[in-house]
Design an enzyme around this catalytic site. Structure first.
Site, mmCIF file in Angstrom:
data_model
loop_
_atom_site.group_PDB
_atom_site.id
_atom_site.type_symbol
_atom_site.label_atom_id
_atom_site.label_comp_id
_atom_site.label_asym_id
_atom_site.label_seq_id
_atom_site.Cartn_x
_atom_site.Cartn_y
_atom_site.Cartn_z
ATOM 1 N N ASP A 1 -10.082 3.784 -3.182
ATOM 2 C CA ASP A 1 -10.843 2.595 -2.810
ATOM 3 C C ASP A 1 -12.245 2.543 -3.410
ATOM 4 O O ASP A 1 -12.917 3.559 -3.577
ATOM 5 C CB ASP A 1 -10.957 2.517 -1.286
ATOM 6 C CG ASP A 1 -9.609 2.243 -0.643
ATOM 7 O OD1 ASP A 1 -8.616 2.094 -1.376
ATOM 8 O OD2 ASP A 1 -9.553 2.184 0.597
ATOM 9 N N ASN B 1 0.541 8.124 -8.760
ATOM 10 C CA ASN B 1 1.809 8.380 -9.471
ATOM 11 C C ASN B 1 1.890 7.572 -10.773
ATOM 12 O O ASN B 1 2.955 7.108 -11.159
ATOM 13 C CB ASN B 1 2.996 8.039 -8.565
ATOM 14 C CG ASN B 1 3.019 8.908 -7.328
ATOM 15 O OD1 ASN B 1 3.500 10.030 -7.363
ATOM 16 N ND2 ASN B 1 2.468 8.399 -6.224
ATOM 17 N N ASP C 1 0.819 -1.211 0.000
ATOM 18 C CA ASP C 1 0.000 0.000 0.000
ATOM 19 C C ASP C 1 0.858 1.270 0.000
ATOM 20 O O ASP C 1 2.094 1.216 -0.024
ATOM 21 C CB ASP C 1 -0.920 -0.062 1.234
ATOM 22 C CG ASP C 1 -2.288 0.554 0.988
ATOM 23 O OD1 ASP C 1 -2.417 1.354 0.058
ATOM 24 O OD2 ASP C 1 -3.219 0.242 1.756
ATOM 25 N N TRP D 1 -2.874 3.527 -5.687
ATOM 26 C CA TRP D 1 -4.125 4.233 -6.030
ATOM 27 C C TRP D 1 -4.069 5.031 -7.333
ATOM 28 O O TRP D 1 -4.959 5.853 -7.610
ATOM 29 C CB TRP D 1 -4.548 5.164 -4.873
ATOM 30 C CG TRP D 1 -4.348 4.582 -3.522
ATOM 31 C CD1 TRP D 1 -4.686 3.307 -3.140
ATOM 32 C CD2 TRP D 1 -3.753 5.188 -2.374
ATOM 33 N NE1 TRP D 1 -4.345 3.110 -1.832
ATOM 34 C CE2 TRP D 1 -3.782 4.243 -1.333
ATOM 35 C CE3 TRP D 1 -3.212 6.462 -2.130
ATOM 36 C CZ2 TRP D 1 -3.273 4.507 -0.063
ATOM 37 C CZ3 TRP D 1 -2.714 6.732 -0.863
ATOM 38 C CH2 TRP D 1 -2.742 5.768 0.154
ATOM 39 N N GLY D 2 -3.004 4.840 -8.115
ATOM 40 C CA GLY D 2 -2.929 5.572 -9.375
ATOM 41 C C GLY D 2 -2.417 6.995 -9.226
ATOM 42 O O GLY D 2 -2.349 7.735 -10.203
HETATM 43 C C1 GLA Z 1 -5.951 1.409 1.520
HETATM 44 C C2 GLA Z 1 -6.133 0.430 0.353
HETATM 45 C C3 GLA Z 1 -7.254 -0.536 0.698
HETATM 46 C C4 GLA Z 1 -6.933 -1.273 1.979
HETATM 47 C C5 GLA Z 1 -6.677 -0.297 3.109
HETATM 48 C C6 GLA Z 1 -6.142 -0.976 4.366
HETATM 49 O O1 GLA Z 1 -7.056 2.238 1.654
HETATM 50 O O2 GLA Z 1 -6.393 1.104 -0.836
HETATM 51 O O3 GLA Z 1 -7.462 -1.441 -0.364
HETATM 52 O O4 GLA Z 1 -5.806 -2.080 1.775
HETATM 53 O O5 GLA Z 1 -5.724 0.706 2.736
HETATM 54 O O6 GLA Z 1 -5.883 -0.083 5.409
#
Ligand code: GLA
Length: 412
Positions: A212, A194, A157, A191-192
């Protein structure tokens, strides 16, 4: 002689001090671990950090007994919350002894004994998103820890990463995994922010392309801390144009699925169809112990899974959108195509699709469906029924938020 020493020193310096630099590293990911989009289950969407050994074992059991494993789901991934709040005196991560009283190795071994694979989660920053120890500064140590546990998948993450850059951080962990020696699918989760699709191919096997997911069709859920989670159609829309970066062993990951969670069966069906069309990893995020037969039928629809797992590995695209009625298409191997009609609106729509008036061109990958030249047989993949061919208009009524997915096969 002096020259030789100088040359040796230069090479050594480049090697040693280039470790954090993307351009001088050459270790590279383990190749070939995800030639089709990974399929499995992840704990986060339903359980957050409330995870334990019992949940893993029951999930693994049901994955096999329900037919999910036979349909292709094989990774069980524990997300955030599996550790204690501190590392031990040696700096090692510690699986929470209350949640995992027999240790993590026993859990991994159990999952393996079921013929399944096992994954864990950590984070490139100093702490995970839920505040557990992150990997920053411990990359090689943590990679050895995972190799010793014999895990098969690592989701990595991007919380608490102030001052570090994504390509470097992910490359360092990729190299650490490679050095530890156990083939582990490396799942980038930044999460895209970068553009991992631009640099992730030599680093990992899949990368998240958005924030998310949220269990709704097309909404944006605003968190009080000033970030948003997204309905599945928002994510699909957001990243539909980076399809040329996705393919075998380097997938755009549209996030774990919300099928079986808070949406109705119609929306779940659409969610699954769109994830299949986009060649997204198919990672279930529901509670298997409470799974309805409708949810199971959606998640194990063999024809939809075959669209997702097609060996060409091409991410589909939105071909047209008119008045809330969208047509998504995906080139498949052997000259076949998948076509999904999606009603994004709030009211029922009539479809009257005259194939001969359409020429579908995939400009990124060079495929074309020319219905004036080629007649295709049609199969409705949700009804599991052959329904004629493209000589005749396709006529149907489609409810709000519903889909029809067809497989087109050239008729010889
Ligand atoms: C981020 C990720 C999620 C999950 C949470 C866990 O938000 O994008 O998919 O892994 O952290 O804390």
């Amino acid at each position: 002689m002096k020259k030789t020493i100088l040359l040796a020193l230069t090479i050594w310096c480049n090697f040693s001090f280039g470790q954090g630099n993307t351009h001088t590293q050459s270790a590279g990911k383990f190749e070939g671990l995800a030639m089709t989009p990974p399929m499995g289950w992840n704990s986060w969407n339903t359980f957050g950090t409330s995870i334990d050994e019992k949940l893993v074992k029951e999930t693994a059991d049901i994955m096999v007994s329900s037919g999910m494993a036979a349909a292709g789901y094989n990774y069980i991934v524990l997300d955030d919350g599996w550790m204690t709040r501190e590392r031990d005196a040696n700096g090692d991560l510690v699986p929470d002894p209350v949640k995992f009283p027999n240790g993590m190795k026993a859990v991994v071994d159990y999952v393996h004994s079921k013929g399944l694979k096992f994954g864990l989660y950590n984070c490139a920053g100093t702490q995970t998103c839920a505040g557990y120890p992150g990997t920053r500064g411990y990359e090689y140590q943590d990679a050895r820890f995972y190799a010793k546990l014999e895990i098969d998948f690592l989701k990595y993450d991007w919380c608490n990463t102030k001052g570090i850059t994504a390509p470097e951080a992910y490359t360092t962990m990729s190299n650490a995994l490679k050095t530890a020696g156990r083939p582990i699918v490396f799942s980038l989760c930044e999460w895209g922010d970068n553009q991992p699709w631009e640099w992730g191919k030599p680093v990992g096997n899949l990368w998240r392309i958005s924030g998310d997911i949220y269990p709704c069709f097309d909404c944006e859920f605003k968190h009080p801390e000033n970030w948003s989670s997204w309905g599945f159609m928002k994510i699909a829309e957001m990243r539909k144009d980076i399809r040329k970066y996705s393919g075998p062993d380097h997938w755009n990951d549209f996030d774990m699925m919300e099928v079986g969670n808070e949406m109705n069966d119609t929306e779940d069906k659409s969610h699954f169809a769109i994830w299949s069309m986009l060649s997204s990893p198919l990672v279930a995020g529901n509670d298997f112990r409470k799974m309805s037969k409708e949810t199971l039928a959606i998640l194990t629809n063999k024809d939809l899974i075959a669209i997702n797992q097609d060996k060409l590995g091409i991410q589909g695209f939105k071909y047209s959108a008119e008045d809330g009625l969208e047509v998504w298409v995906k080139p498949l191997s052997d000259g076949n195509w998948a076509v999904t009609f999606l009603n994004r609106s709030e009211v029922s729509k009539k479809i009257n699709f005259d194939w001969k008036k359409h020429l579908i061109k995939d400009a990124d990958f060079g495929y074309e469906a020319n219905f004036s030249k080629t007649v295709y047989k049609l199969k409705d993949l949700w009804k599991n029924k052959e329904i004629g061919n493209t000589k005749k208009n396709f006529v149907a009524e489609l409810g709000s938020h519903d889909v029809i997915t067809l497989k087109l096969t050239p008729q010889l």
